[in-house]
Design a protein around this motif. Structure first.
Motif, mmCIF file in Angstrom:
data_model
loop_
_atom_site.group_PDB
_atom_site.id
_atom_site.type_symbol
_atom_site.label_atom_id
_atom_site.label_comp_id
_atom_site.label_asym_id
_atom_site.label_seq_id
_atom_site.Cartn_x
_atom_site.Cartn_y
_atom_site.Cartn_z
ATOM 1 N N ALA A 149 -5.491 64.187 1.055
ATOM 2 C CA ALA A 149 -5.529 65.658 1.048
ATOM 3 C C ALA A 149 -4.252 66.218 0.435
ATOM 4 O O ALA A 149 -4.295 67.185 -0.331
ATOM 5 C CB ALA A 149 -5.716 66.188 2.463
ATOM 6 N N ALA A 150 -3.123 65.596 0.722
ATOM 7 C CA ALA A 150 -1.846 66.037 0.157
ATOM 8 C C ALA A 150 -1.817 65.856 -1.358
ATOM 9 O O ALA A 150 -1.082 66.559 -2.055
ATOM 10 C CB ALA A 150 -0.698 65.272 0.807
ATOM 11 N N ALA A 151 -2.640 64.945 -1.870
ATOM 12 C CA ALA A 151 -2.723 64.705 -3.313
ATOM 13 C C ALA A 151 -3.748 65.623 -3.981
ATOM 14 O O ALA A 151 -4.045 65.461 -5.158
ATOM 15 C CB ALA A 151 -3.072 63.244 -3.578
ATOM 16 N N GLY A 152 -4.315 66.567 -3.216
ATOM 17 C CA GLY A 152 -5.255 67.517 -3.781
ATOM 18 C C GLY A 152 -6.707 67.076 -3.759
ATOM 19 O O GLY A 152 -7.562 67.678 -4.404
ATOM 20 N N ILE A 153 -6.985 66.037 -3.007
ATOM 21 C CA ILE A 153 -8.347 65.516 -2.905
ATOM 22 C C ILE A 153 -9.015 66.136 -1.680
ATOM 23 O O ILE A 153 -8.429 66.172 -0.604
ATOM 24 C CB ILE A 153 -8.331 63.981 -2.804
ATOM 25 N N ALA A 154 -10.247 66.627 -1.841
ATOM 26 C CA ALA A 154 -11.001 67.197 -0.723
ATOM 27 C C ALA A 154 -11.518 66.047 0.136
ATOM 28 O O ALA A 154 -12.289 65.219 -0.338
ATOM 29 C CB ALA A 154 -12.154 68.038 -1.237
ATOM 30 N N VAL A 155 -11.072 65.970 1.383
ATOM 31 C CA VAL A 155 -11.447 64.858 2.260
ATOM 32 C C VAL A 155 -12.269 65.344 3.436
ATOM 33 O O VAL A 155 -12.167 66.498 3.854
ATOM 34 C CB VAL A 155 -10.204 64.097 2.764
ATOM 35 N N ALA A 156 -13.087 64.444 3.961
ATOM 36 C CA ALA A 156 -13.889 64.744 5.140
ATOM 37 C C ALA A 156 -14.060 63.467 5.965
ATOM 38 O O ALA A 156 -14.154 62.371 5.422
ATOM 39 C CB ALA A 156 -15.260 65.269 4.734
ATOM 40 N N ASN A 157 -14.078 63.654 7.278
ATOM 41 C CA ASN A 157 -14.346 62.560 8.206
ATOM 42 C C ASN A 157 -15.856 62.535 8.438
ATOM 43 O O ASN A 157 -16.394 63.370 9.165
ATOM 44 C CB ASN A 157 -13.570 62.785 9.499
ATOM 45 N N VAL A 158 -16.550 61.608 7.758
ATOM 46 C CA VAL A 158 -18.011 61.552 7.807
ATOM 47 C C VAL A 158 -18.463 60.107 7.980
ATOM 48 O O VAL A 158 -17.980 59.216 7.285
ATOM 49 C CB VAL A 158 -18.628 62.106 6.497
ATOM 50 N N ASP A 159 -19.401 59.897 8.893
ATOM 51 C CA ASP A 159 -20.039 58.592 9.041
ATOM 52 C C ASP A 159 -21.346 58.644 8.257
ATOM 53 O O ASP A 159 -22.302 59.302 8.657
ATOM 54 C CB ASP A 159 -20.310 58.294 10.509
ATOM 55 N N LEU A 160 -21.393 57.989 7.123
ATOM 56 C CA LEU A 160 -22.561 58.059 6.252
ATOM 57 C C LEU A 160 -23.782 57.346 6.819
ATOM 58 O O LEU A 160 -24.881 57.496 6.288
ATOM 59 C CB LEU A 160 -22.221 57.524 4.863
ATOM 60 N N ALA A 161 -23.627 56.614 7.922
ATOM 61 C CA ALA A 161 -24.786 56.029 8.596
ATOM 62 C C ALA A 161 -25.585 57.109 9.325
ATOM 63 O O ALA A 161 -26.750 56.907 9.646
ATOM 64 C CB ALA A 161 -24.342 54.955 9.580
ATOM 65 N N ASP A 162 -24.954 58.251 9.545
ATOM 66 C CA ASP A 162 -25.617 59.403 10.161
ATOM 67 C C ASP A 162 -26.201 60.252 9.032
ATOM 68 O O ASP A 162 -25.475 60.919 8.302
ATOM 69 C CB ASP A 162 -24.596 60.190 10.980
ATOM 70 N N ARG A 163 -27.514 60.225 8.880
ATOM 71 C CA ARG A 163 -28.169 60.901 7.754
ATOM 72 C C ARG A 163 -27.866 62.393 7.710
ATOM 73 O O ARG A 163 -27.672 62.961 6.641
ATOM 74 C CB ARG A 163 -29.671 60.673 7.804
ATOM 75 N N GLN A 164 -27.842 63.035 8.863
ATOM 76 C CA GLN A 164 -27.567 64.476 8.898
ATOM 77 C C GLN A 164 -26.134 64.766 8.466
ATOM 78 O O GLN A 164 -25.885 65.723 7.737
ATOM 79 C CB GLN A 164 -27.841 65.052 10.278
ATOM 80 N N ALA A 165 -25.199 63.950 8.924
ATOM 81 C CA ALA A 165 -23.801 64.126 8.527
ATOM 82 C C ALA A 165 -23.633 63.899 7.033
ATOM 83 O O ALA A 165 -22.905 64.647 6.357
ATOM 84 C CB ALA A 165 -22.898 63.172 9.318
ATOM 85 N N ALA A 166 -24.315 62.903 6.499
ATOM 86 C CA ALA A 166 -24.243 62.627 5.066
ATOM 87 C C ALA A 166 -24.803 63.785 4.253
ATOM 88 O O ALA A 166 -24.207 64.216 3.267
ATOM 89 C CB ALA A 166 -24.985 61.333 4.733
ATOM 90 N N ALA A 167 -25.941 64.310 4.681
ATOM 91 C CA ALA A 167 -26.560 65.429 3.975
ATOM 92 C C ALA A 167 -25.668 66.663 4.035
ATOM 93 O O ALA A 167 -25.546 67.393 3.043
ATOM 94 C CB ALA A 167 -27.932 65.737 4.573
ATOM 95 N N ALA A 168 -25.037 66.896 5.166
ATOM 96 C CA ALA A 168 -24.147 68.052 5.311
ATOM 97 C C ALA A 168 -22.924 67.906 4.412
ATOM 98 O O ALA A 168 -22.455 68.881 3.829
ATOM 99 C CB ALA A 168 -23.720 68.211 6.769
ATOM 100 N N TRP A 169 -22.397 66.676 4.274
ATOM 101 C CA TRP A 169 -21.227 66.464 3.411
ATOM 102 C C TRP A 169 -21.586 66.743 1.950
ATOM 103 O O TRP A 169 -20.832 67.362 1.230
ATOM 104 C CB TRP A 169 -20.707 65.030 3.575
ATOM 105 N N ILE A 170 -22.746 66.327 1.535
ATOM 106 C CA ILE A 170 -23.157 66.504 0.151
ATOM 107 C C ILE A 170 -23.485 67.963 -0.151
ATOM 108 O O ILE A 170 -23.231 68.457 -1.240
ATOM 109 C CB ILE A 170 -24.346 65.600 -0.189
#
Length: 70
Positions: free
Chosen positions: A48-69
């Motif tokens: 994040a300090a390098a200007g990258i948009a980061v998120a704490n997401v468990d991609l095994a959770d389909r709803q969390a993955a869809a929300a991140w995208i």
């Protein structure tokens, strides 16, 4: 010749460490807009300090993955 990625958007997973972290930094250093996620939180602040948009997401959770995208 060094490939540039200005005006490109990249999504990288598994960025808390290792290869994913290096890939995210590499794309960002070449001008890409980078969205990065990992289920672990260690290392995300550095990205994040390098200007990258980061998120704490468990991609095994389909709803969390869809929300991140979205």
């Amino acid at each position: 010749m060094r490939i540039q990625f200005e005006k490109k958007t990249i999504a990288v997973t598994g960025v808390a460490g290792g290869i994913g972290n290096a890939i995210a930094k590499g794309f960002a250093s070449r001008g890409a807009t980078v969205f990065a996620c990992d289920r672990r939180t260690d290392g995300l602040d550095e990205l994040a300090a390098a200007g990258i948009a980061v998120a704490n997401v468990d991609l095994a959770d389909r709803q969390a993955a869809a929300a991140w995208i979205a």
